[in-house]
Enzyme design. Structure first.
Site, PDB file in Angstrom:
ATOM      1  N   GLY A  44      -0.499   3.934   0.222  1.00  0.00           N
ATOM      2  CA  GLY A  44      -1.752   3.349   0.067  1.00  0.00           C
ATOM      3  C   GLY A  44      -2.170   2.701  -0.986  1.00  0.00           C
ATOM      4  N   CYS A  45      -3.184   1.848  -0.863  1.00  0.00           N
ATOM      5  CA  CYS A  45      -3.646   1.160  -2.062  1.00  0.00           C
ATOM      6  C   CYS A  45      -4.186   1.894  -3.208  1.00  0.00           C
ATOM      7  CB  CYS A  45      -4.587   0.092  -1.605  1.00  0.00           C
ATOM      8  SG  CYS A  45      -6.244   0.760  -0.685  1.00  0.00           S
ATOM      9  N   TYR A  46      -5.028   3.048  -2.977  1.00  0.00           N
ATOM     10  CA  TYR A  46      -5.769   3.794  -3.909  1.00  0.00           C
ATOM     11  C   TYR A  46      -4.568   4.593  -4.577  1.00  0.00           C
ATOM     12  CZ  TYR A  46     -10.713   2.859  -2.905  1.00  0.00           C
ATOM     13  OH  TYR A  46     -11.903   2.569  -2.699  1.00  0.00           O
TER      14      TYR A  46
END
Length: 341
Positions: free
Chosen positions: A145-147
């Site tokens: 995921g990006c986070y």
């Protein structure tokens, strides 16, 4: 190569990168909503560069035309397509959350029932700088995921050196594309513009992913307090981590720890002590910029990372992983610098 979900933000970012990749030919692109239309009709910027017709997902056709598939589909939708492709011997890079968590019970708690739990043990978490060797041998890569990408890259060197004590606080701000392309009232212009809000504080679905990876790196259970925010910009994530260290370290020693850990990593930029990254400095690039400062007054280290959520946080990292899987130069197709301004 095939791209499933080619009209979402991550999907079209994949197309933008893959059409300039010297070793790739895109054979199939899919879209449930736009099947039968040319992708360049949906995104005119692709005209003359990618004019393929979008198709419905037909697993046998995809398997006959491609040897690797990028699945840029929503979670739960992705797992069925990925399982069917894996049964046909294909390599898959999945950009959804469906194969990131190793434990099906953890997936159940945060997402729902997993329909292909037998594949979880085979999936390699695709944080390239941390799992490089495993990715090179993988058949199924679970793109992070990006986070978690911004958070784990900023914290990994500290946990490897066993320097962290207490709970890490992660304060992250994301552009609106992090929520995907589907319409929702709270993502409309009038709701987002001139606004800055926190959401899903302490209950965001990326929490178990961050904790899983940091725990593996630290070789002990790690808990984090995660507070995500939505900011009125299209793309980019700025993550600020507050860390209690076991001992006081000056900026020079900290810089050496980070530079040694990421030595030779082409997309990691360690900033000079006291300098901090900005989202504009990585926009459109596959870079992760890292800055930090230790505050002896409160005995806390502040680590700040910046990534483009659609590139290093999604499509760019997926292509970086593909390069490793095929033994190609890791930077192939990803050498572009940030967009200025």
């Amino acid at each position: 190569m095939a791209v499933l979900g080619a009209t979402g933000y991550a999907g079209v970012e994949l197309l933008r990168i893959l059409i300039r990749h010297p070793r790739v030919r895109i054979t199939t692109i899919t879209s449930q909503q736009y099947a039968g239309k040319r992708v360049s009709d949906i995104y005119p910027s692709l005209t003359g560069q990618c004019d393929l017709i979008l198709e419905a997902i037909r697993i046998d056709q995809i398997a006959s035309r491609s040897d690797l598939t990028f699945a840029a589909l929503p979670h739960e939708t992705s797992m069925e397509a990925v399982a069917a492709l894996m049964e046909r011997g294909m390599r898959v890079i999945d950009l959804s959350a469906d194969f990131r968590l190793h434990d099906p019970k953890t997936y159940l708690r945060w997402y729902g029932v997993h329909k292909a739990p037998h594949l979880l043990r085979d999936a390699v978490y695709g944080l390239t700088e941390i799992r490089r060797k495993e990715i090179g041998k993988a058949r199924l890569v679970a793109n992070p995921g990006c986070y978690p990408t911004g958070a784990v890259l900023g914290l990994a060197p500290l946990f490897v050196e066993k320097m962290v004590q207490g709970t890490v606080l992660i304060d992250a701000k994301s552009g609106v594309t992090g929520a995907g392309r589907s319409s929702a009232v709270d993502l409309s212009f009038s709701e987002v513009n001139e606004n800055f809000k926190a959401y899903n504080v302490g209950v965001h679905r990326h929490i178990p992913e961050i904790e899983q990876e940091l725990s593996q790196i630290a070789k002990r259970p790690v808990l984090v307090l995660f507070a995500p925010h939505l900011v009125p910009m299209s793309r980019g994530i700025l993550s600020t981590m507050y860390v209690e260290l076991k001992k006081i370290l000056d900026g020079e020693r900290l810089a050496k720890i980070y530079k040694d850990f990421y030595r030779g990593d082409p997309f990691i930029r360690i900033l000079p002590a006291g300098s901090f990254p900005q989202t504009k400095e990585v926009r459109g690039s596959n870079d992760c910029a890292i800055g930090f400062r230790y505050d002896p007054r409160v005995k806390r280290l502040v680590v700040i990372t910046a990534i483009d959520n659609l590139v290093k946080g999604a499509a760019g990292q997926a292509v970086q992983n593909m390069n490793l899987m095929y033994g190609w130069p890791e930077t192939e197709g990803l050498r572009g610098t940030a967009l200025i301004p």
